[in-house]
Motif scaffolding. Structure first.
Motif, short mmCIF file in Angstrom:
data_model
loop_
_atom_site.label_atom_id
_atom_site.label_comp_id
_atom_site.label_asym_id
_atom_site.label_seq_id
_atom_site.Cartn_x
_atom_site.Cartn_y
_atom_site.Cartn_z
N ALA A 117 91.71 -95.97 33.14
CA ALA A 117 91.42 -94.85 32.25
C ALA A 117 90.98 -95.33 30.88
CB ALA A 117 92.64 -93.94 32.13
N VAL A 118 91.63 -96.41 30.37
CA VAL A 118 91.24 -96.97 29.08
C VAL A 118 89.84 -97.56 29.15
CG1 VAL A 118 91.75 -98.78 27.40
CG2 VAL A 118 93.61 -97.40 28.34
N LEU A 119 89.56 -98.32 30.21
CA LEU A 119 88.26 -98.95 30.35
C LEU A 119 87.15 -97.93 30.55
CD1 LEU A 119 89.35 -101.89 32.67
CD2 LEU A 119 88.64 -102.08 30.28
N LEU A 120 87.46 -96.84 31.22
CA LEU A 120 86.44 -95.81 31.48
C LEU A 120 85.96 -95.12 30.22
CD1 LEU A 120 87.64 -94.11 34.78
CD2 LEU A 120 85.46 -95.26 34.40
N ARG A 121 86.71 -95.24 29.13
CA ARG A 121 86.26 -94.63 27.88
C ARG A 121 84.90 -95.20 27.46
NH1 ARG A 121 89.78 -91.84 24.77
NH2 ARG A 121 88.77 -92.54 22.86
N SER A 122 84.68 -96.47 27.72
CA SER A 122 83.39 -97.08 27.38
C SER A 122 82.25 -96.46 28.17
CB SER A 122 83.45 -98.59 27.64
OG SER A 122 82.18 -99.17 27.48
N PHE A 123 82.45 -96.30 29.48
CA PHE A 123 81.43 -95.70 30.33
C PHE A 123 81.19 -94.24 29.97
CE2 PHE A 123 80.31 -93.97 34.72
CZ PHE A 123 78.97 -94.27 34.60
N TYR A 163 87.78 -103.74 35.36
CA TYR A 163 86.83 -104.09 34.31
C TYR A 163 85.42 -104.28 34.88
CZ TYR A 163 84.73 -106.86 30.52
OH TYR A 163 83.90 -107.35 29.54
N ALA A 164 85.33 -105.07 35.96
CA ALA A 164 84.02 -105.34 36.56
C ALA A 164 83.39 -104.07 37.10
CB ALA A 164 84.16 -106.38 37.67
N ALA A 165 84.20 -103.18 37.66
CA ALA A 165 83.66 -101.94 38.21
C ALA A 165 83.08 -101.05 37.11
CB ALA A 165 84.76 -101.19 38.97
N VAL A 166 83.78 -100.98 35.97
CA VAL A 166 83.28 -100.17 34.86
C VAL A 166 82.00 -100.78 34.29
CG1 VAL A 166 83.79 -99.41 32.51
CG2 VAL A 166 85.51 -99.17 34.30
N LYS A 167 81.96 -102.10 34.15
CA LYS A 167 80.75 -102.75 33.65
C LYS A 167 79.58 -102.54 34.61
CE LYS A 167 82.03 -104.55 29.71
NZ LYS A 167 81.47 -104.01 28.44
#
Length: 237
Positions: A117-123, A163-167
């Motif tokens: 959820a935190v990482l998805l903020r970037s996407f 992380y890799a999935a979001v990137k």
């Protein structure tokens, strides 16, 4: 990458002069480096962040840059940001997406929903800002959208799967934006003037100045040389 012959009458670093560039998530060390480099090259810069204290620090680092407080994960807030930027500065020629962060470790079992959820903020921020400023970038005579991705998309590890999935999703979105720029140019009978670019790093730490130079260079060539291109940034520049 296709070769483009630049206009010899214009010095490369002069092409960014006067451009309005939005640094989304620009309060980081990388964002501050980009703000300084763009400002020194004559661009007009708006640093966007969600933390008022960090925005003040960014303003001190690049005094010529304007700052905007905005939650880029909120579509209504991003629309309001566009309206404020248009009223104060005009339409945007560049969006550099620097919203990032790292959560990982613990193998596949350690890939929690909370970290995702935190990482998805970037996407989410990328989706909102690229859609909201799409008209600006497509109609600019030198529009640029760039993101910072990771070499993790090429060799994802279990401990960094979130992380890799979001990137990877961010790269796919940016490539789709690039295709949209190309289609819009074809459909309107115009030369391609906007480009979507992916910068890849193994780790951004220590490469902030190299990234800043690469961002300024986005205006060195025509859009056709940059659209749907991946640029690897390493210690060799």
């Amino acid at each position: 990458m296709s070769e483009v012959t630049a206009d010899p009458a214009v010095e490369p670093r002069e092409r960014v002069r006067g451009r309005l560039v939005l640094l989304a998530g620009g309060t980081s060390a990388a964002g501050r480096a980009c703000a300084r480099a763009l400002g020194e090259a004559g661009a007009r810069v708006v640093v966007v962040g969600s933390d008022a204290a960090r925005l003040r620090e960014a303003a001190e680092s690049a005094p010529a840059a304007a700052t905007e407080l905005c939650d880029l994960t909120d579509p209504a807030a991003v629309s309001a940001l566009r309206d404020r930027v248009h009223a104060a500065h005009g339409t945007v020629d560049g969006v550099i997406h620097l919203v990032g962060g790292w959560r990982g470790g613990g193998g596949l079992a350690g890939q929690s929903d909370e970290d995702l959820a935190v990482l998805l903020r970037s996407f989410t921020a990328l989706r909102h800002i690229s859609r909201t400023f799409d008209d600006d970038l497509r109609t600019s005579d030198a529009g640029r959208l760039a993101i910072v991705s990771s070499t993790a998309v090429l060799r994802p590890l279990a401990g960094g799967a979130n992380y890799a999935a979001v990137k990877a999703a961010s790269e796919a979105w940016t490539r789709a934006v690039a295709q949209g720029y190309a289609k819009s140019a074809r459909d309107t009978g115009r030369e391609l003037s906007a480009a979507g670019v992916i910068f890849r790093v193994r780790s951004l730490g220590g490469l902030e100045e190299a990234l800043a130079s690469a961002v300024v260079a986005l205006w060195d060539d025509e859009a056709a040389a940059w659209n749907d291109v991946v640029v690897d940034i390493d210690t060799g520049g």
